[in-house]
Design a protein around this motif. Structure first.
Motif, PDB file in Angstrom:
ATOM      1  N   ASN A  71       1.123  -5.880 -30.921  1.00  0.00           N
ATOM      2  CA  ASN A  71       1.993  -6.287 -29.809  1.00  0.00           C
ATOM      3  C   ASN A  71       1.452  -5.828 -28.465  1.00  0.00           C
ATOM      4  O   ASN A  71       2.188  -5.334 -27.621  1.00  0.00           O
ATOM      5  CB  ASN A  71       3.406  -5.732 -30.005  1.00  0.00           C
ATOM      6  N   LYS A  72       0.148  -5.968 -28.264  1.00  0.00           N
ATOM      7  CA  LYS A  72      -0.437  -5.537 -26.995  1.00  0.00           C
ATOM      8  C   LYS A  72      -1.468  -6.552 -26.510  1.00  0.00           C
ATOM      9  O   LYS A  72      -2.011  -7.344 -27.297  1.00  0.00           O
ATOM     10  CB  LYS A  72      -1.124  -4.182 -27.141  1.00  0.00           C
TER      11      LYS A  72
ATOM     12  N   LEU B 173       0.840   1.707 -19.661  1.00  0.00           N
ATOM     13  CA  LEU B 173       1.462   0.768 -20.587  1.00  0.00           C
ATOM     14  C   LEU B 173       2.558   0.041 -19.822  1.00  0.00           C
ATOM     15  O   LEU B 173       3.536   0.667 -19.389  1.00  0.00           O
ATOM     16  CB  LEU B 173       2.043   1.492 -21.802  1.00  0.00           C
ATOM     17  N   CYS B 174       2.383  -1.271 -19.639  1.00  0.00           N
ATOM     18  CA  CYS B 174       3.305  -2.035 -18.797  1.00  0.00           C
ATOM     19  C   CYS B 174       4.032  -3.092 -19.629  1.00  0.00           C
ATOM     20  O   CYS B 174       3.476  -3.657 -20.570  1.00  0.00           O
ATOM     21  CB  CYS B 174       2.543  -2.721 -17.665  1.00  0.00           C
TER      22      CYS B 174
ATOM     23  N   LEU C 242       2.223 -16.287 -24.971  1.00  0.00           N
ATOM     24  CA  LEU C 242       2.679 -14.954 -24.570  1.00  0.00           C
ATOM     25  C   LEU C 242       1.530 -14.154 -23.951  1.00  0.00           C
ATOM     26  O   LEU C 242       1.714 -13.428 -22.967  1.00  0.00           O
ATOM     27  CB  LEU C 242       3.259 -14.224 -25.779  1.00  0.00           C
ATOM     28  N   ARG C 243       0.338 -14.294 -24.526  1.00  0.00           N
ATOM     29  CA  ARG C 243      -0.833 -13.606 -23.960  1.00  0.00           C
ATOM     30  C   ARG C 243      -1.175 -14.193 -22.589  1.00  0.00           C
ATOM     31  O   ARG C 243      -1.494 -13.459 -21.648  1.00  0.00           O
ATOM     32  CB  ARG C 243      -2.028 -13.729 -24.910  1.00  0.00           C
TER      33      ARG C 243
ATOM     34  N   LEU D 154       5.188  -8.437 -25.744  1.00  0.00           N
ATOM     35  CA  LEU D 154       3.828  -7.913 -25.664  1.00  0.00           C
ATOM     36  C   LEU D 154       3.733  -6.846 -24.587  1.00  0.00           C
ATOM     37  O   LEU D 154       4.312  -6.975 -23.504  1.00  0.00           O
ATOM     38  CB  LEU D 154       2.849  -9.043 -25.353  1.00  0.00           C
ATOM     39  N   LYS D 155       3.003  -5.787 -24.881  1.00  0.00           N
ATOM     40  CA  LYS D 155       2.775  -4.704 -23.918  1.00  0.00           C
ATOM     41  C   LYS D 155       1.390  -4.879 -23.296  1.00  0.00           C
ATOM     42  O   LYS D 155       0.418  -5.194 -23.995  1.00  0.00           O
ATOM     43  CB  LYS D 155       2.852  -3.341 -24.611  1.00  0.00           C
ATOM     44  N   GLN D 156       1.318  -4.686 -21.987  1.00  0.00           N
ATOM     45  CA  GLN D 156       0.037  -4.739 -21.299  1.00  0.00           C
ATOM     46  C   GLN D 156      -0.553  -3.328 -21.245  1.00  0.00           C
ATOM     47  O   GLN D 156       0.017  -2.439 -20.611  1.00  0.00           O
ATOM     48  CB  GLN D 156       0.211  -5.284 -19.877  1.00  0.00           C
TER      49      GLN D 156
END
Length: 292
Positions: free
Chosen positions: A235-236, A270-271, A160-161, A207-209
């Motif tokens: 979760n980032k 925040l994407c 996911l990362r 996940l949030k970028q």
């Protein structure tokens, strides 16, 4: 008068990966640059002594020789799945702590190699060892988190990362397939796979970028980075958009070029799912965005 016990001098890629993650995460959270520096030194050691740049593959171990030199066995042992998984996790953690894109680039290269060597396209998930080893009757997939989390548990979050840093949605699909492959065990005996249960929550919450646009040496940028690191937000993923359009991160994620600094200040976005929030320039707003 008993003989001194033999000293095991081997150094394993996997265990060093776990150690690097610990130093990198602690250094970022506690603002201890000496911890991050220790992690950088260890990662450089791995790249120098436990990585074959010609083949792009990790090696399992090396040894301390005479006069503290580093030696390799006559026939080097190729890395197992856990070596790739823990080193990739370490490199992602190290990028977020140091913001040096070389570690990020190496992590994604190793993820491609892990897919090539260990992925099971029929039953999904990753085998613990690669194909072609004549000493193995069966290729297995560990299904229990013990003293170390099992490799498939950790690799769900790694994938996911990796997708967040590369834009490659096929890695999100691989993460989904791993969770599907272990779904029966997760539902019946979740206590045996706590790390995979955690990764399941990460998968479903997306996940949030967290993108910080700014000069890496600017004090306003450093303050924003310290703010992000001071908040526990599992979760980032954190990334720094430094304006270098020729850099590795901009080549992987072209949308970064559309994000600008507001009024010349360091700016946070925040994407998620290819959409970004409105720009934020104050630490209070950034903290509120991370802790809604």
């Amino acid at each position: 008068q008993r003989p001194r016990p033999h000293l095991d001098t081997k150094m394993l890629a996997a265990w060093n990966g776990l150690m690097i993650s610990g130093f990198a995460q602690a250094g970022a959270a506690l603002a201890k640059q000496e911890y991050v520096s220790r992690a950088v030194q260890a990662a450089a050691f791995l790249r120098r002594h436990l990585f074959d740049p010609a083949s792009g593959r990790l090696l399992r171990s090396c040894y301390r020789g005479k006069d503290n030199t580093v030696e390799q066995s006559p026939v080097p042992i190729q890395g197992f799945l856990e070596d790739y998984v823990f080193v990739i996790q370490a490199l992602f953690d190290l990028y977020e702590a140091s913001l040096e894109q070389d570690w990020l680039e190496w992590a994604l290269q190793l993820q491609h190699m892990q897919d090539k060597l260990f992925w099971d396209p029929k039953g999904f998930a990753y085998f613990s060892s690669e194909a072609g080893d004549p000493s193995l009757l069966l290729r297995l997939k560990d299904d229990q988190d013990g003293a170390e989390p099992t490799a498939n548990s950790v690799t769900v979050t790694n994938l996911l990362r990796a997708a967040c840093y590369s834009g490659r949605t096929e890695w999100v699909e691989k993460a989904r397939q791993i969770l599907a492959a272990f779904s029966e065990r997760l539902q019946k005996i979740p206590i045996t796979l706590p790390e995979m249960a955690r990764a399941t929550a990460v998968f479903h919450h997306t996940l949030k970028q967290v993108v910080i646009c700014g000069d890496p040496q600017g004090e306003d940028t450093k303050e924003m980075l310290r703010c992000v690191n001071s908040v526990f937000s599992p979760n980032k993923v954190l990334m720094l958009a430094d304006g270098d359009s020729a850099g590795f991160l901009y080549r992987q994620l072209p949308f970064l070029a559309s994000l600008e600094r507001k009024d010349g200040k360091a700016t946070a976005y925040l994407c998620s799912n290819f959409a970004c929030s409105l720009p934020v320039t104050s630490l209070q707003e950034l903290r509120g965005m991370l802790c809604p």
